[in-house]
Design a protein around this motif. Structure first.
Motif, PDB file in Angstrom:
ATOM      1  N   ARG A   1       0.850  -1.192   0.000  1.00  0.00           N
ATOM      2  CA  ARG A   1       0.000   0.000   0.000  1.00  0.00           C
ATOM      3  C   ARG A   1       0.883   1.240   0.000  1.00  0.00           C
ATOM      4  O   ARG A   1       1.944   1.245   0.645  1.00  0.00           O
ATOM      5  N   LEU A   2       0.455   2.262  -0.708  1.00  0.00           N
ATOM      6  CA  LEU A   2       1.297   3.461  -0.806  1.00  0.00           C
ATOM      7  C   LEU A   2       1.484   4.118   0.551  1.00  0.00           C
ATOM      8  O   LEU A   2       0.503   4.421   1.248  1.00  0.00           O
ATOM      9  N   SER A   3       2.746   4.296   0.937  1.00  0.00           N
ATOM     10  CA  SER A   3       2.976   5.066   2.162  1.00  0.00           C
ATOM     11  C   SER A   3       3.479   6.455   1.784  1.00  0.00           C
ATOM     12  O   SER A   3       3.439   7.377   2.583  1.00  0.00           O
ATOM     13  N   TYR A   4       3.950   6.605   0.543  1.00  0.00           N
ATOM     14  CA  TYR A   4       4.442   7.915   0.097  1.00  0.00           C
ATOM     15  C   TYR A   4       4.353   8.008  -1.413  1.00  0.00           C
ATOM     16  O   TYR A   4       4.820   7.117  -2.128  1.00  0.00           O
ATOM     17  N   LEU A   5       3.757   9.066  -1.907  1.00  0.00           N
ATOM     18  CA  LEU A   5       3.775   9.375  -3.346  1.00  0.00           C
ATOM     19  C   LEU A   5       3.432  10.860  -3.491  1.00  0.00           C
ATOM     20  O   LEU A   5       2.334  11.278  -3.122  1.00  0.00           O
ATOM     21  N   PRO A   6       4.379  11.660  -3.969  1.00  0.00           N
ATOM     22  CA  PRO A   6       4.128  13.099  -4.018  1.00  0.00           C
ATOM     23  C   PRO A   6       3.105  13.468  -5.084  1.00  0.00           C
ATOM     24  O   PRO A   6       3.137  12.929  -6.195  1.00  0.00           O
TER      25      PRO A   6
ATOM     26  N   ASP B   1      -5.248  -0.184  -9.477  1.00  0.00           N
ATOM     27  CA  ASP B   1      -6.506  -0.088  -8.718  1.00  0.00           C
ATOM     28  C   ASP B   1      -6.285   0.443  -7.299  1.00  0.00           C
ATOM     29  O   ASP B   1      -7.241   0.841  -6.634  1.00  0.00           O
ATOM     30  N   HIS B   2      -5.054   0.399  -6.818  1.00  0.00           N
ATOM     31  CA  HIS B   2      -4.724   1.026  -5.533  1.00  0.00           C
ATOM     32  C   HIS B   2      -4.336   2.495  -5.744  1.00  0.00           C
ATOM     33  O   HIS B   2      -4.660   3.370  -4.943  1.00  0.00           O
ATOM     34  N   LEU B   3      -3.662   2.737  -6.851  1.00  0.00           N
ATOM     35  CA  LEU B   3      -3.229   4.097  -7.177  1.00  0.00           C
ATOM     36  C   LEU B   3      -4.424   5.025  -7.414  1.00  0.00           C
ATOM     37  O   LEU B   3      -4.405   6.191  -6.997  1.00  0.00           O
ATOM     38  N   VAL B   4      -5.456   4.509  -8.060  1.00  0.00           N
ATOM     39  CA  VAL B   4      -6.626   5.342  -8.376  1.00  0.00           C
ATOM     40  C   VAL B   4      -7.252   5.939  -7.108  1.00  0.00           C
ATOM     41  O   VAL B   4      -7.387   7.167  -7.015  1.00  0.00           O
ATOM     42  N   PRO B   5      -7.634   5.124  -6.101  1.00  0.00           N
ATOM     43  CA  PRO B   5      -8.210   5.752  -4.899  1.00  0.00           C
ATOM     44  C   PRO B   5      -7.227   6.633  -4.135  1.00  0.00           C
ATOM     45  O   PRO B   5      -7.634   7.639  -3.547  1.00  0.00           O
ATOM     46  N   TYR B   6      -5.935   6.277  -4.172  1.00  0.00           N
ATOM     47  CA  TYR B   6      -4.930   7.125  -3.505  1.00  0.00           C
ATOM     48  C   TYR B   6      -4.963   8.525  -4.126  1.00  0.00           C
ATOM     49  O   TYR B   6      -5.046   9.534  -3.418  1.00  0.00           O
ATOM     50  N   LEU B   7      -4.921   8.586  -5.454  1.00  0.00           N
ATOM     51  CA  LEU B   7      -4.924   9.889  -6.137  1.00  0.00           C
ATOM     52  C   LEU B   7      -6.256  10.611  -5.932  1.00  0.00           C
ATOM     53  O   LEU B   7      -6.287  11.828  -5.764  1.00  0.00           O
ATOM     54  N   ALA B   8      -7.342   9.839  -5.943  1.00  0.00           N
ATOM     55  CA  ALA B   8      -8.665  10.453  -5.754  1.00  0.00           C
ATOM     56  C   ALA B   8      -8.739  11.161  -4.396  1.00  0.00           C
ATOM     57  O   ALA B   8      -9.244  12.281  -4.291  1.00  0.00           O
ATOM     58  N   ARG B   9      -8.195  10.514  -3.362  1.00  0.00           N
ATOM     59  CA  ARG B   9      -8.203  11.119  -2.020  1.00  0.00           C
ATOM     60  C   ARG B   9      -7.288  12.326  -1.964  1.00  0.00           C
ATOM     61  O   ARG B   9      -7.667  13.398  -1.513  1.00  0.00           O
ATOM     62  N   GLU B  10      -6.039  12.120  -2.417  1.00  0.00           N
ATOM     63  CA  GLU B  10      -5.031  13.186  -2.302  1.00  0.00           C
ATOM     64  C   GLU B  10      -5.408  14.428  -3.113  1.00  0.00           C
ATOM     65  O   GLU B  10      -5.102  15.543  -2.713  1.00  0.00           O
TER      66      GLU B  10
ATOM     67  N   ARG C   1     -11.925  -8.415  -7.887  1.00  0.00           N
ATOM     68  CA  ARG C   1     -12.124  -8.488  -6.426  1.00  0.00           C
ATOM     69  C   ARG C   1     -11.404  -7.336  -5.709  1.00  0.00           C
ATOM     70  O   ARG C   1     -11.975  -6.584  -4.938  1.00  0.00           O
ATOM     71  N   ARG C   2     -10.106  -7.203  -6.018  1.00  0.00           N
ATOM     72  CA  ARG C   2      -9.313  -6.153  -5.368  1.00  0.00           C
ATOM     73  C   ARG C   2      -9.807  -4.761  -5.777  1.00  0.00           C
ATOM     74  O   ARG C   2      -9.843  -3.835  -4.963  1.00  0.00           O
ATOM     75  N   LYS C   3     -10.188  -4.638  -7.059  1.00  0.00           N
ATOM     76  CA  LYS C   3     -10.701  -3.354  -7.550  1.00  0.00           C
ATOM     77  C   LYS C   3     -11.858  -2.908  -6.669  1.00  0.00           C
ATOM     78  O   LYS C   3     -11.922  -1.777  -6.198  1.00  0.00           O
ATOM     79  N   LEU C   4     -12.782  -3.840  -6.461  1.00  0.00           N
ATOM     80  CA  LEU C   4     -13.985  -3.532  -5.693  1.00  0.00           C
ATOM     81  C   LEU C   4     -13.650  -3.194  -4.236  1.00  0.00           C
ATOM     82  O   LEU C   4     -14.188  -2.234  -3.672  1.00  0.00           O
ATOM     83  N   ASP C   5     -12.759  -3.958  -3.637  1.00  0.00           N
ATOM     84  CA  ASP C   5     -12.364  -3.680  -2.251  1.00  0.00           C
ATOM     85  C   ASP C   5     -11.753  -2.286  -2.130  1.00  0.00           C
ATOM     86  O   ASP C   5     -12.040  -1.544  -1.193  1.00  0.00           O
ATOM     87  N   GLU C   6     -10.922  -1.929  -3.101  1.00  0.00           N
ATOM     88  CA  GLU C   6     -10.292  -0.600  -3.082  1.00  0.00           C
ATOM     89  C   GLU C   6     -11.360   0.504  -3.201  1.00  0.00           C
ATOM     90  O   GLU C   6     -11.287   1.519  -2.518  1.00  0.00           O
ATOM     91  N   LEU C   7     -12.335   0.269  -4.068  1.00  0.00           N
ATOM     92  CA  LEU C   7     -13.337   1.309  -4.318  1.00  0.00           C
ATOM     93  C   LEU C   7     -14.336   1.426  -3.174  1.00  0.00           C
ATOM     94  O   LEU C   7     -14.829   2.516  -2.874  1.00  0.00           O
ATOM     95  N   ILE C   8     -14.624   0.298  -2.512  1.00  0.00           N
ATOM     96  CA  ILE C   8     -15.468   0.352  -1.307  1.00  0.00           C
ATOM     97  C   ILE C   8     -14.719   1.151  -0.235  1.00  0.00           C
ATOM     98  O   ILE C   8     -15.288   1.997   0.458  1.00  0.00           O
ATOM     99  N   GLY C   9     -13.413   0.923  -0.120  1.00  0.00           N
ATOM    100  CA  GLY C   9     -12.586   1.687   0.822  1.00  0.00           C
ATOM    101  C   GLY C   9     -12.660   3.183   0.535  1.00  0.00           C
ATOM    102  O   GLY C   9     -12.722   4.009   1.451  1.00  0.00           O
TER     103      GLY C   9
END
Ligand code: ATP
Ligand code: MG
Length: 266
Positions: free
Chosen positions: A119-124, A158-167, A223-231
């Protein structure tokens, strides 16, 4: 800033993933870039594109065991080769976006980010805000990264997408894939599969049959896509999974239409 969209071009849609052939589906990629350019001309939103991997990433990552924790020198070779392969795919994507009139620029996660157990702990992201401010279209992708616990690991698109969406406080999150959304059963296995129009933390058990992917996929497929997007719904951001293969869907979604695939909301 104007409306911001995070868009994922799924590897299953832009490559010949299910056939296991390491080739780009140029017709699909070019049409998606055209639809994006047309919608952007009409509506003037900001957009970050993230693309998936298909065989360009999943196959070498699997061959070199890149998600198993760093244990051998061979995996370091695999890091280099998998990244190089993703750069090749990225360059083809950037080229298509530029040919369709968009100011695309590659954003390389492995040069910038660090994972912690995948999981991303750092990405500027400051540079992304600046790029968006001058109407550029950053193009990021699933990649291999340094992991502060396991040594190296895979960053899933699929993990990067929600990270960027939040940031970046995105207004819309749209993921394009080779199916029309999330079904109660894998549509690949069952012709009776029914599209689930809306998924919330409350009805997620309806889609417990969601499985991984038919092609090689080291990051958990649907499966992972959905879990990430529910998160992501916990941050108050909804997302949509829609078909990349049906012409016009992307443009209609970008012009504001909802309900064209599966909506994931809190
Ligand atoms: N219940 C389900 N509903 C929809 N698709 C499902 C389901 N279960 C499994 N799948 C599979 O998930 C696949 C999409 O996930 P996959 O990870 O392969 O795509 P992607 O994210 O576009 O590709 P990449 O990971 O290369 O970017 C579909 O092709 C489908 O066969
Ligand atoms: Mg996937």
């Amino acid at each position: 800033m104007s409306e911001l969209v995070i868009l994922k071009f799924g590897g299953s849609a832009i490559t010949r993933k299910k056939e296991g052939v390491r080739e780009v589906r140029k017709d699909v990629l070019d049409r998606l870039c055209w639809e994006l350019a047309e919608a952007k001309k009409e509506r003037g939103f900001g957009v970050v594109v993230v693309h998936g991997a298909g065989p360009f990433g999943h196959v070498p990552a699997s061959d070199y065991g890149l998600s198993e924790g760093l244990k051998s020198e061979r995996q370091v070779v695999g890091f280099s080769l998998t990244h190089q392969s993703m750069e090749e795919l990225n360059a083809i994507g950037v080229d298509s976006l530029i040919r369709h009139g968009l100011n695309a620029v590659a954003y390389q996660p492995s040069a910038l980010g660090i994972l912690r157990k995948g999981r991303l702990s750092y990405l500027p992201t400051k540079v992304l805000i600046k790029l968006l401010g001058i109407d550029m279209v950053p193009v990021a992708y699933g990649d291999v990264l340094i992991d502060e616990v396991t040594g190296i690991n895979i960053l899933s698109g699929d993990h990067l997408v929600p990270y960027l969406a939040r940031e970046l406080h995105a207004d819309r999150v749209i993921l394009l894939t080779d199916v029309g959304g999330v079904f109660d059963l894998d549509p690949e296995d069952s012709k009776d599969a029914v599209l689930v129009k809306e998924i919330t933390p409350g009805n997620i058990d309806l889609v417990c049959k969601v499985s991984a992917s038919k092609g090689t996929d080291v990051t958990g497929g649907m499966r992972r896509k959905l879990d990430e997007l529910i998160g992501l719904t916990q941050s108050g951001i909804e997302s949509e999974i829609v078909s990349a293969l049906e012409p016009g869907i992307l443009k209609r979604a970008l012009l504001g239409e909802r309900g064209l695939g599966t909506l994931i909301r809190g």
